[in-house]
Design an enzyme around this catalytic site. Structure first.
Site, short mmCIF file in Angstrom:
data_model
loop_
_atom_site.label_atom_id
_atom_site.label_comp_id
_atom_site.label_asym_id
_atom_site.label_seq_id
_atom_site.Cartn_x
_atom_site.Cartn_y
_atom_site.Cartn_z
N LYS A 97 0.88 -1.17 0.00
CA LYS A 97 0.00 0.00 0.00
C LYS A 97 0.92 1.22 0.00
O LYS A 97 1.62 1.48 0.97
CB LYS A 97 -0.91 0.00 1.24
CG LYS A 97 -1.80 1.23 1.28
CD LYS A 97 -2.64 1.29 2.56
CE LYS A 97 -3.23 2.69 2.70
NZ LYS A 97 -3.85 2.90 4.01
N GLY A 158 -8.33 8.90 9.77
CA GLY A 158 -8.72 8.94 11.18
C GLY A 158 -9.73 10.02 11.53
O GLY A 158 -10.02 10.23 12.71
N ALA A 184 -9.67 5.59 4.13
CA ALA A 184 -9.54 6.75 5.02
C ALA A 184 -10.84 7.53 5.21
O ALA A 184 -11.55 7.83 4.26
CB ALA A 184 -8.45 7.71 4.54
N GLY A 185 -11.11 7.81 6.47
CA GLY A 185 -12.23 8.67 6.83
C GLY A 185 -13.55 7.96 7.07
O GLY A 185 -14.51 8.57 7.52
N ASN A 206 -10.06 1.32 9.43
CA ASN A 206 -9.19 1.02 10.58
C ASN A 206 -9.71 1.70 11.84
O ASN A 206 -10.30 1.06 12.71
CB ASN A 206 -7.74 1.46 10.28
CG ASN A 206 -6.77 1.01 11.37
OD1 ASN A 206 -7.15 0.55 12.44
ND2 ASN A 206 -5.50 1.12 11.11
N THR A 207 -9.56 3.03 11.92
CA THR A 207 -9.88 3.74 13.16
C THR A 207 -11.27 3.41 13.71
O THR A 207 -11.42 3.11 14.90
CB THR A 207 -9.78 5.27 12.92
OG1 THR A 207 -8.45 5.55 12.46
CG2 THR A 207 -10.04 6.06 14.20
#
Lengths: 258, 65
Positions: A97, A158, A184-185, A206-207
């Site tokens: 990645k 995040g 992301a986001g 993830n987050t």
């Protein structure tokens, strides 16, 4: 629900996940297991010579999850290529990645360096998954140099702000001939479902999973949302319109009361 | 011998990269090594000799998004 193929590898799950920010390795494994994710990201760093690092590799490998090292920490194409070569050696995979963000505050990906690094890594035989802005022109360029997919952002890493880039994601999805993975986001399962509904091939979360009070349950929530979103996309969503259109026949039998 | 390891001077008795790893007593799973900015494949750890000019960096895989 159809499978997703990237570089000839078949994924049954369209939910890719990160391993960062979990309170413990056990919490991470419980969450990833519930999510049924088949691809997880990892980072590299200089070895801590004083302390033993929590070994998360073993449980991931036992579970048979494909590992995707990232180049996080790289600020230039040169650093990213070096990081990818280290990662290939560390994790014995040619998948990477590619992420290059020189700015620590917003972690905005540097498109120009990313394109340079992608070209070089592809020549060296890597399967490159580039993390970029939701920039349709850049995504096309990355596809042309041989990236096997593109990973445009929904909003800053995040930030849990969801698909702030939606209009541009829609252009990328329309134009792309390689899989589009929204990265992301993504802060809530509804964001993930929306990404799949508008035709993204997968999401990377993830987050939102890692910091949940119950990471395992959140992992399952994301799995269901991704499945629902993809199923809706494959089933064909109805057209949006301003005016109402009756779902029941408009008969005049109630007219008898007047 | 005194080498530079992850940007700090490091003293150890041995000759090869493999000797250094044995001396450090760290898991060899998920790690990568570079000497003077060149990645050294695992197959060469035993035959790679270090010297006082060696700038060694050892990397490990950790959690990340």
């Amino acid at each position: 629900m159809s499978s997703l193929f990237i570089a000839g590898h078949e994924f049954h799950s369209r939910l890719f996940t990160g391993t960062g920010k979990y309170a413990s390795a056990d919490a991470m494994m419980d969450s990833l297991t519930a999510s049924e994710s088949e691809l997880v990201t990892l980072s590299l760093r200089r070895m801590d010579l004083k302390n033993q690092t929590d070994n998360i590799l073993k449980p991931l490998q036992q579970q048979g999850i494909k590992l995707l090292p990232n180049t996080s920490g790289a600020r230039t194409a040169k650093e990213a290529v070096f990081a990818a070569e280290l990662a290939r050696e560390a994790l014995q995979t040619n998948w990477v990645k590619l992420e290059i963000h020189p700015d620590p505050r917003y972690l905005m990906p540097d498109g120009m360096e990313t394109l340079l690094a992608a070209e070089e890594l592809i020549k060296k035989g890597f399967v490159v998954m580039p993390y970029v802005h939701a920039d349709p022109v850049l995504c096309k360029r990355l596809e042309e140099v041989g990236c096997q997919c593109v990973m445009p952002l929904g909003s800053p890493i995040g930030s849990n702000m969801g698909l702030a880039s939606r209009p541009f994601l829609e252009i990328i999805i329309e134009q792309s001939t390689v899989p589009v993975i929204v990265d992301a986001g993504i802060g809530a399962p509804s964001d993930a479902a929306l990404a799949l509904e508008i035709g993204a091939d997968a999401v990377l979360v993830n987050t939102a999973m890692a910091v949940a009070r119950q990471p395992a349950q959140m992992g399952k929530a994301f799995r269901l949302a991704v499945e629902a979103g993809r199923m809706a996309y494959e089933s064909g969503l109805g057209e949006r319109r301003v005016q109402a259109q009756a779902t029941s026949p408009l008969t005049d039998f109630l007219g008898a009361l007047s | 011998m005194k080498i530079m390891l992850n940007d700090a001077p490091h003293e150890f008795s041995g000759e090869t990269l493999q000797d250094l790893l044995t001396h450090l007593d760290k898991s060899e799973q998920g790690i990568a090594i570079a000497i003077n900015q060149q990645v050294v494949p695992k197959s060469l750890w035993r035959s790679t000799e270090l010297n006082e000019q060696s700038q060694v960096f050892i990397f490990e895989s950790i959690a990340g998004g």
